[in-house]
Design a protein around this motif. Structure first.
Motif, short mmCIF file in Angstrom:
data_model
loop_
_atom_site.label_atom_id
_atom_site.label_comp_id
_atom_site.label_asym_id
_atom_site.label_seq_id
_atom_site.Cartn_x
_atom_site.Cartn_y
_atom_site.Cartn_z
N GLY A 163 -30.82 -11.79 -6.59
CA GLY A 163 -30.52 -10.58 -6.97
C GLY A 163 -29.83 -9.86 -5.93
N LYS A 164 -29.58 -8.49 -6.31
CA LYS A 164 -28.72 -7.78 -5.41
C LYS A 164 -29.36 -7.80 -3.96
N THR A 165 -30.67 -7.65 -3.87
CA THR A 165 -31.07 -7.78 -2.33
C THR A 165 -30.73 -9.00 -1.67
N GLU A 166 -30.70 -10.50 -2.32
CA GLU A 166 -30.39 -11.31 -1.75
C GLU A 166 -29.06 -11.60 -1.44
N TYR A 167 -28.25 -11.18 -2.45
CA TYR A 167 -26.70 -11.37 -2.19
C TYR A 167 -26.50 -10.70 -1.06
N GLY A 168 -27.26 -9.39 -0.71
CA GLY A 168 -26.78 -8.40 0.26
C GLY A 168 -27.12 -9.26 1.56
N GLU A 169 -28.25 -9.85 1.57
CA GLU A 169 -28.82 -10.56 2.74
C GLU A 169 -27.97 -11.67 3.15
N ILE A 170 -27.26 -12.26 1.85
CA ILE A 170 -26.30 -13.57 2.03
C ILE A 170 -24.96 -12.96 2.98
N ALA A 171 -24.92 -11.70 2.33
CA ALA A 171 -23.61 -11.32 3.17
C ALA A 171 -23.64 -11.13 4.57
N PRO A 194 -17.75 -14.72 0.08
CA PRO A 194 -16.96 -15.98 0.16
C PRO A 194 -17.62 -17.02 -0.45
N ALA A 195 -16.57 -17.84 -1.45
CA ALA A 195 -17.37 -18.91 -2.04
C ALA A 195 -18.23 -19.81 -1.01
N GLU A 196 -17.54 -20.10 0.10
CA GLU A 196 -17.86 -21.20 1.01
C GLU A 196 -19.51 -20.75 1.63
N SER A 197 -19.57 -19.21 1.82
CA SER A 197 -20.86 -18.76 2.06
C SER A 197 -22.12 -18.93 0.91
N LEU A 198 -21.63 -18.75 -0.18
CA LEU A 198 -22.41 -18.80 -1.30
C LEU A 198 -22.87 -20.26 -1.47
N MET A 199 -21.90 -21.15 -1.34
CA MET A 199 -22.25 -22.48 -1.63
C MET A 199 -23.06 -23.05 -0.31
N ALA A 200 -22.89 -22.56 0.72
CA ALA A 200 -23.89 -23.10 1.75
C ALA A 200 -25.10 -22.56 1.57
N TYR A 201 -25.34 -21.48 0.93
CA TYR A 201 -26.76 -21.00 0.59
C TYR A 201 -27.39 -21.68 -0.59
N ALA A 202 -26.55 -21.90 -1.47
CA ALA A 202 -26.92 -22.83 -2.77
C ALA A 202 -27.37 -24.25 -2.24
N GLY A 229 -25.75 -25.72 8.11
CA GLY A 229 -26.62 -26.38 9.27
C GLY A 229 -27.19 -25.20 10.20
N ILE A 230 -26.65 -24.00 10.39
CA ILE A 230 -27.12 -22.87 11.19
C ILE A 230 -28.17 -22.29 10.53
N LEU A 231 -28.40 -22.26 8.91
CA LEU A 231 -29.56 -21.88 8.20
C LEU A 231 -30.93 -22.83 8.52
N LEU A 232 -30.49 -24.00 8.41
CA LEU A 232 -31.51 -25.19 8.77
C LEU A 232 -31.96 -25.17 10.33
N ARG A 235 -41.41 -16.16 -4.06
CA ARG A 235 -40.77 -14.77 -4.60
C ARG A 235 -39.99 -14.11 -3.71
N SER A 236 -39.62 -14.68 -2.53
CA SER A 236 -38.36 -13.97 -1.97
C SER A 236 -37.79 -14.97 -1.15
N GLY A 237 -36.59 -14.42 -0.55
CA GLY A 237 -36.04 -15.49 0.46
C GLY A 237 -35.16 -16.43 -0.02
N ILE A 238 -34.72 -17.51 0.46
CA ILE A 238 -33.81 -18.32 0.10
C ILE A 238 -34.13 -19.18 -0.86
N MET A 239 -35.69 -19.34 -1.00
CA MET A 239 -36.16 -20.35 -1.96
C MET A 239 -36.71 -19.49 -3.53
N ARG A 240 -36.01 -18.29 -3.40
CA ARG A 240 -36.53 -17.36 -4.78
C ARG A 240 -35.50 -18.16 -5.87
N ALA A 241 -36.07 -18.06 -7.20
CA ALA A 241 -35.58 -18.84 -8.38
C ALA A 241 -34.19 -18.33 -8.41
N VAL A 242 -34.19 -16.93 -8.68
CA VAL A 242 -32.92 -16.26 -9.15
C VAL A 242 -32.45 -15.22 -8.01
#
Length: 200
Positions: free
Chosen positions: A163-171, A130-138, A47-50, A154-161
């Motif tokens: 990587g390290k950069t995105e997981y760092g930003e998720i954290a 945390p699994a809940e954080s990744l689940m929220a992003y997924a 909800g925060i992300l949206l 090509r970047s951001g939350i809608m990138r297909a896969v």
């Protein structure tokens, strides 16, 4: 000068108010049996992300997590401004995702998406999240598909896969939608009062 500044401020507030009125109803079927605490964390972060795209979320639980009688929306056809999320224990065997770990999938034409808890937890462990954080992003990524279409970015939350950069930003909870995506998300949802007009 004061009048001019006041006019600009009022106009900006009016635009912001219109954007925040966009509401998305998310109908959740939890087949994985998540705890109430976990589902609350997932939905709060999603909800925060949206909300960063000026979208307000309403969560409807159709399998668990819902005190009282089953909501009528659970048995109704999906309407504009609504999406359905299924939370499954794992990705179906024999259906590998060519883009990487199948954290989720979306059927855009039918407005429903699926999250895969086993794969999400494995990926969260590998990336120190945390699994809940990744689940929220997924979940938010799949909601993005349901509103924006099948294409990835090509970047951001809608990138297909991710990587390290995105997981760092998720954290850090920085990963999100870009300006164009935020605008398109809002435009994909009905403006206040438009549903009534459409049904006449």
């Amino acid at each position: 000068m004061n009048t001019s500044c006041k006019t600009i401020l009022l106009a900006a507030l009016a635009v912001a108010g219109q954007a925040q009125d966009r509401t998305l109803t998310v109908i959740v079927h939890d087949y994985a049996g998540l705890s109430d605490t976990s589902i609350n964390e997932v939905e709060t972060l999603s909800g925060i992300l949206l909300s960063r795209a000026d979208i307000r979320t309403e969560w409807v639980h159709c399998l668990g997590h819902q005190p009282g009688p089953r909501p009528a929306l659970c048995d109704a056809n999906l309407e504009t401004g609504s999406v359905l999320i299924r939370i499954m224990p794992a990705h179906p065997v024999g259906q590998p995702n060519k883009l990487g770990d199948p954290l989720g999938s979306a059927i855009v034409g039918n407005s429903f998406a699926t999250l895969y808890v086993f794969e999400i937890r494995e990926s969260a462990d590998r990336n120190g999240l945390p699994a809940e954080s990744l689940m929220a992003y997924a979940m938010t990524h799949e909601i993005g598909h349901l509103l924006l279409g099948e294409r990835h970015a090509r970047s951001g939350i809608m990138r297909a896969v991710w990587g390290k950069t995105e997981y760092g930003e998720i954290a850090q909870r920085w990963l999100g939608f870009d300006v164009a995506e935020r605008r398109a998300l809002r435009e994909a949802l009905p403006a206040p009062g438009s549903l009534v007009a459409d049904q006449k």
